[in-house]
Design a protein around this motif. Structure first.
Motif, PDB file in Angstrom:
ATOM      1  N   LEU A  45       0.978  -1.055   0.179  1.00  0.00           N
ATOM      2  CA  LEU A  45      -0.083   0.135  -0.038  1.00  0.00           C
ATOM      3  C   LEU A  45       0.904   1.275   0.025  1.00  0.00           C
ATOM      4  CD1 LEU A  45      -2.855   1.362   0.421  1.00  0.00           C
ATOM      5  CD2 LEU A  45      -2.167   1.595   2.812  1.00  0.00           C
ATOM      6  N   CYS A  46       0.860   1.870  -0.965  1.00  0.00           N
ATOM      7  CA  CYS A  46       1.715   3.073  -1.103  1.00  0.00           C
ATOM      8  C   CYS A  46       1.058   4.486  -1.052  1.00  0.00           C
ATOM      9  CB  CYS A  46       2.483   3.040  -2.422  1.00  0.00           C
ATOM     10  SG  CYS A  46       3.506   1.559  -2.534  1.00  0.00           S
ATOM     11  N   ASN A  47       1.397   5.389  -0.315  1.00  0.00           N
ATOM     12  CA  ASN A  47       0.991   6.877  -0.485  1.00  0.00           C
ATOM     13  C   ASN A  47       2.103   7.717  -0.652  1.00  0.00           C
ATOM     14  OD1 ASN A  47       1.600   6.635   2.246  1.00  0.00           O
ATOM     15  ND2 ASN A  47      -0.296   6.865   3.118  1.00  0.00           N
ATOM     16  N   LYS A  48       2.844   8.170   0.477  1.00  0.00           N
ATOM     17  CA  LYS A  48       4.100   8.755   0.117  1.00  0.00           C
ATOM     18  C   LYS A  48       5.293   7.840   0.678  1.00  0.00           C
ATOM     19  CE  LYS A  48       2.346  13.352   1.411  1.00  0.00           C
ATOM     20  NZ  LYS A  48       2.754  14.606   1.425  1.00  0.00           N
ATOM     21  N   ASN A  49       4.958   6.888   1.301  1.00  0.00           N
ATOM     22  CA  ASN A  49       5.785   5.590   1.522  1.00  0.00           C
ATOM     23  C   ASN A  49       5.203   4.275   1.354  1.00  0.00           C
ATOM     24  OD1 ASN A  49       4.422   5.903   3.836  1.00  0.00           O
ATOM     25  ND2 ASN A  49       6.304   5.888   5.225  1.00  0.00           N
TER      26      ASN A  49
END
Length: 161
Positions: A45-49
């Motif tokens: 699961l990726c957003n900023k990391n």
């Protein structure tokens, strides 16, 4: 005939590359949130990391099945490509490409199973996101599904040439 074989070979290599990308990249579902764009794949699961994909215990088996079938589709696609090259130079006309077509159709079936399970179990699982939609990896997997079916059928038809 040579141009047709070269075209099929190029499409087969493109299919293998697209299968690798769709399996490895983490953009199967994309949505927006207050933090920015969030994407989920088969692994992270990726957003900023990127972090481990949070999956409930009831969906864990489904995710493992999707992962396994996508990996199997890559393996079968690469095996079919190697078989194509071997059979092209070793077998006589009329006996070529039986195995290549069969293995490519097995790859097609693995992609179908993986993407169908993902569609049924994970398309509406992105909570707390605005406007969730399918990412490019999901679309690439469906394109590979179409290409692998067409290539598998063409290999079976070409055995007679």
């Amino acid at each position: 005939m040579l141009v047709l074989l070269a075209g099929i070979f190029v499409v087969h290599i493109a299919t293998v590359i697209m299968l690798f990308v769709s399996t490895i990249a983490n953009v199967w579902m994309v949505g927006s949130s207050s933090v920015g764009t969030i994407s989920t794949g088969l692994w992270l699961l990726c957003n900023k990391n990127c972090t481990q994909l949070p999956v409930s215990s009831q969906d864990e088996a489904s995710l493992k099945a999707v992962q396994a079938f996508m990996i199997l589709s890559i393996i079968f696609s690469v095996v079919a490509l190697v078989l194509f090259i071997i059979q092209l130079f070793t077998l006589e006309k009329g006996k070529r490409f039986y195995m290549t077509g069969a293995v490519m159709l097995i790859c097609w079936m693995c992609i179908l199973i993986a993407v169908s399970i993902y569609t049924a179990r994970f398309t509406d699982k992105m909570v707390s996101t605005i406007n969730p939609h399918h990412g490019y990896c999901f679309i690439l997997a469906w394109i590979c599904f179409c290409f692998s079916f067409i290539i598998g059928i063409l290999y079976l038809v070409l055995r007679k040439k």
